[in-house]
Design a protein around this motif. Structure first.
Motif, PDB file in Angstrom:
ATOM      1  N   ALA A  41      41.955  42.400  32.600  1.00  0.00           N
ATOM      2  CA  ALA A  41      41.023  42.684  31.495  1.00  0.00           C
ATOM      3  C   ALA A  41      41.538  42.054  30.205  1.00  0.00           C
ATOM      4  CB  ALA A  41      40.861  44.190  31.325  1.00  0.00           C
ATOM      5  N   VAL A  42      42.847  42.124  29.996  1.00  0.00           N
ATOM      6  CA  VAL A  42      43.442  41.577  28.773  1.00  0.00           C
ATOM      7  C   VAL A  42      43.635  40.065  28.892  1.00  0.00           C
ATOM      8  CG1 VAL A  42      45.430  41.717  27.206  1.00  0.00           C
ATOM      9  CG2 VAL A  42      44.613  43.769  28.370  1.00  0.00           C
ATOM     10  N   ASN A  43      43.879  39.607  30.122  1.00  0.00           N
ATOM     11  CA  ASN A  43      44.168  38.196  30.360  1.00  0.00           C
ATOM     12  C   ASN A  43      43.195  37.627  31.392  1.00  0.00           C
ATOM     13  OD1 ASN A  43      46.952  38.102  28.884  1.00  0.00           O
ATOM     14  ND2 ASN A  43      47.068  39.863  30.267  1.00  0.00           N
ATOM     15  N   PRO A  44      41.960  37.347  30.960  1.00  0.00           N
ATOM     16  CA  PRO A  44      40.945  36.906  31.919  1.00  0.00           C
ATOM     17  C   PRO A  44      41.246  35.510  32.487  1.00  0.00           C
ATOM     18  CG  PRO A  44      40.094  36.830  29.662  1.00  0.00           C
ATOM     19  CD  PRO A  44      41.462  37.416  29.588  1.00  0.00           C
ATOM     20  N   TYR A  45      40.990  35.339  33.765  1.00  0.00           N
ATOM     21  CA  TYR A  45      41.123  34.032  34.412  1.00  0.00           C
ATOM     22  C   TYR A  45      39.785  33.600  34.960  1.00  0.00           C
ATOM     23  CZ  TYR A  45      46.160  34.206  34.084  1.00  0.00           C
ATOM     24  OH  TYR A  45      47.434  34.248  33.598  1.00  0.00           O
ATOM     25  N   THR A  46      39.499  32.306  34.854  1.00  0.00           N
ATOM     26  CA  THR A  46      38.309  31.776  35.511  1.00  0.00           C
ATOM     27  C   THR A  46      38.648  31.555  36.981  1.00  0.00           C
ATOM     28  OG1 THR A  46      39.026  29.590  34.820  1.00  0.00           O
ATOM     29  CG2 THR A  46      37.343  30.641  33.479  1.00  0.00           C
ATOM     30  N   GLY A  47      37.632  31.319  37.779  1.00  0.00           N
ATOM     31  CA  GLY A  47      37.872  31.033  39.188  1.00  0.00           C
ATOM     32  C   GLY A  47      37.913  32.282  40.043  1.00  0.00           C
ATOM     33  N   VAL A  48      38.336  32.099  41.269  1.00  0.00           N
ATOM     34  CA  VAL A  48      38.287  33.166  42.272  1.00  0.00           C
ATOM     35  C   VAL A  48      39.354  34.225  41.999  1.00  0.00           C
ATOM     36  CG1 VAL A  48      38.459  33.691  44.733  1.00  0.00           C
ATOM     37  CG2 VAL A  48      37.459  31.509  43.992  1.00  0.00           C
ATOM     38  N   ILE A  49      38.914  35.478  41.889  1.00  0.00           N
ATOM     39  CA  ILE A  49      39.852  36.593  41.744  1.00  0.00           C
ATOM     40  C   ILE A  49      39.479  37.650  42.780  1.00  0.00           C
ATOM     41  CG2 ILE A  49      40.756  38.383  40.214  1.00  0.00           C
ATOM     42  CD1 ILE A  49      40.105  36.590  37.860  1.00  0.00           C
ATOM     43  N   ARG A  50      40.441  38.002  43.631  1.00  0.00           N
ATOM     44  CA  ARG A  50      40.148  38.932  44.725  1.00  0.00           C
ATOM     45  C   ARG A  50      40.400  40.388  44.355  1.00  0.00           C
ATOM     46  NH1 ARG A  50      39.393  35.646  48.991  1.00  0.00           N
ATOM     47  NH2 ARG A  50      40.430  33.638  48.905  1.00  0.00           N
ATOM     48  N   ARG A  51      41.337  40.599  43.434  1.00  0.00           N
ATOM     49  CA  ARG A  51      41.699  41.962  43.018  1.00  0.00           C
ATOM     50  C   ARG A  51      42.115  42.827  44.192  1.00  0.00           C
ATOM     51  NH1 ARG A  51      39.775  42.964  37.602  1.00  0.00           N
ATOM     52  NH2 ARG A  51      38.424  41.261  36.985  1.00  0.00           N
ATOM     53  N   ASP A  52      42.785  42.263  45.178  1.00  0.00           N
ATOM     54  CA  ASP A  52      43.240  43.081  46.307  1.00  0.00           C
ATOM     55  C   ASP A  52      44.766  43.169  46.318  1.00  0.00           C
ATOM     56  OD1 ASP A  52      44.061  40.601  47.188  1.00  0.00           O
ATOM     57  OD2 ASP A  52      42.555  40.453  48.778  1.00  0.00           O
ATOM     58  N   GLU A  53      45.294  43.933  47.279  1.00  0.00           N
ATOM     59  CA  GLU A  53      46.738  44.191  47.341  1.00  0.00           C
ATOM     60  C   GLU A  53      47.535  42.897  47.530  1.00  0.00           C
ATOM     61  OE1 GLU A  53      48.423  46.894  46.816  1.00  0.00           O
ATOM     62  OE2 GLU A  53      46.863  48.444  46.817  1.00  0.00           O
ATOM     63  N   ALA A  54      47.014  41.994  48.354  1.00  0.00           N
ATOM     64  CA  ALA A  54      47.732  40.748  48.635  1.00  0.00           C
ATOM     65  C   ALA A  54      47.865  39.907  47.364  1.00  0.00           C
ATOM     66  CB  ALA A  54      47.000  39.959  49.719  1.00  0.00           C
ATOM     67  N   GLU A  55      46.769  39.847  46.599  1.00  0.00           N
ATOM     68  CA  GLU A  55      46.784  39.068  45.368  1.00  0.00           C
ATOM     69  C   GLU A  55      47.708  39.721  44.332  1.00  0.00           C
ATOM     70  OE1 GLU A  55      43.265  36.658  43.505  1.00  0.00           O
ATOM     71  OE2 GLU A  55      43.174  38.702  42.789  1.00  0.00           O
ATOM     72  N   ASP A 109      39.969  25.923  40.525  1.00  0.00           N
ATOM     73  CA  ASP A 109      39.529  27.309  40.368  1.00  0.00           C
ATOM     74  C   ASP A 109      39.664  28.118  41.647  1.00  0.00           C
ATOM     75  OD1 ASP A 109      39.007  26.896  37.750  1.00  0.00           O
ATOM     76  OD2 ASP A 109      36.822  26.839  37.933  1.00  0.00           O
ATOM     77  N   ASP A 110      39.782  27.441  42.797  1.00  0.00           N
ATOM     78  CA  ASP A 110      39.896  28.193  44.045  1.00  0.00           C
ATOM     79  C   ASP A 110      41.335  28.254  44.568  1.00  0.00           C
ATOM     80  OD1 ASP A 110      40.085  25.563  44.705  1.00  0.00           O
ATOM     81  OD2 ASP A 110      38.566  25.600  46.298  1.00  0.00           O
ATOM     82  N   SER A 111      42.295  27.792  43.775  1.00  0.00           N
ATOM     83  CA  SER A 111      43.690  27.987  44.200  1.00  0.00           C
ATOM     84  C   SER A 111      44.065  29.449  43.961  1.00  0.00           C
ATOM     85  CB  SER A 111      44.623  27.031  43.455  1.00  0.00           C
ATOM     86  OG  SER A 111      44.522  27.214  42.074  1.00  0.00           O
ATOM     87  N   PRO A 112      45.082  29.944  44.692  1.00  0.00           N
ATOM     88  CA  PRO A 112      45.407  31.376  44.578  1.00  0.00           C
ATOM     89  C   PRO A 112      45.709  31.772  43.131  1.00  0.00           C
ATOM     90  CG  PRO A 112      46.622  30.361  46.381  1.00  0.00           C
ATOM     91  CD  PRO A 112      45.942  29.253  45.644  1.00  0.00           C
ATOM     92  N   LEU A 113      45.306  32.980  42.755  1.00  0.00           N
ATOM     93  CA  LEU A 113      45.492  33.430  41.373  1.00  0.00           C
ATOM     94  C   LEU A 113      46.967  33.331  40.955  1.00  0.00           C
ATOM     95  CD1 LEU A 113      44.311  34.672  38.777  1.00  0.00           C
ATOM     96  CD2 LEU A 113      44.780  36.920  39.772  1.00  0.00           C
ATOM     97  N   ALA A 114      47.882  33.709  41.840  1.00  0.00           N
ATOM     98  CA  ALA A 114      49.305  33.672  41.489  1.00  0.00           C
ATOM     99  C   ALA A 114      49.745  32.249  41.141  1.00  0.00           C
ATOM    100  CB  ALA A 114      50.147  34.228  42.636  1.00  0.00           C
ATOM    101  N   THR A 115      49.193  31.277  41.831  1.00  0.00           N
ATOM    102  CA  THR A 115      49.504  29.874  41.538  1.00  0.00           C
ATOM    103  C   THR A 115      48.961  29.487  40.171  1.00  0.00           C
ATOM    104  OG1 THR A 115      49.379  29.344  43.889  1.00  0.00           O
ATOM    105  CG2 THR A 115      49.210  27.497  42.348  1.00  0.00           C
TER     106      THR A 115
END
Ligand SMILES: [Zn+2]
Ligand SMILES: [Zn+2]
Length: 184
Positions: A41-55, A109-115
């Protein structure tokens, strides 16, 4: 303005993440999906965000690597930043979106969020290094706090982090020490 908008935004995201690591209080504040949502919420990212445990787990794992950037000086940061760019297969390109002016994205935009988190932070540190402003990358001066920050002040005089009340607390401690000396 010390750094341009997206650089500052990415530095803030890195600071936020690093400061969720257990510090003196030993509490990790990025463990639940709710913590993760708060970060996003504070640090928005564009692209795919899954918001799951793995991510969440992958983003948590990036933190130690980011923290290293606060342990080194400008020269020491260069190999760390280059390794992040290489590991994230950074490929800078100019983009414009969401009311922001032209700026750089270095991952798709479709690379993993952590990357993306890692590479965007690395790109921000590229700017810090190029501008020769690395002495603004600091750890809080309070003796009971190891939170990190980046000093954006004009004269570079900021000494304490933004996470707690460190400046006030240290002033109160200094006052008490003075008082204690006076009464001896
Ligand atoms: Zn962008
Ligand atoms: Zn502090």
């Amino acid at each position: 303005m010390v750094f341009i908008h997206d650089t500052k935004q990415n530095l803030e995201a890195a600071v936020y993440l690093v400061n969720t690591l257990p510090g003196f209080d030993g509490v990790d504040t990025l463990t639940t999906l709710a913590d993760f949502d708060a970060y996003l919420a504070v640090n928005p990212y564009t692209g795919v965000i899954r918001r799951d445990e793995a991510e969440l787990s992958a983003v948590r794992d990036v933190r130690d690597r980011l923290r290293e950037l606060w342990n080194v000086d400008r020269g020491g940061a260069v190999p760390l930043v280059n390794a992040m760019l290489e590991d994230g297969k950074a490929l800078p390109r100019l983009v414009i979106h969401d009311g922001f002016d032209w700026h750089i994205h270095a991952t798709s935009d479709d690379s993993p969020l952590a990357t993306r988190v890692l590479v965007e932070a690395a790109m921000a540190f590229v700017d810090v290094i190029r501008a020769d402003e690395y002495d603004r990358v600091r750890v809080c001066a309070a003796d009971d706090c190891e939170s990190v920050y980046v000093d954006y002040s004009k004269n570079g005089s900021k000494r304490y982090c933004d996470t707690g009340n460190c400046g006030n607390r240290m002033n109160v401690n200094a006052y008490r020490r003075r008082k204690a000396r006076e009464t001896v």
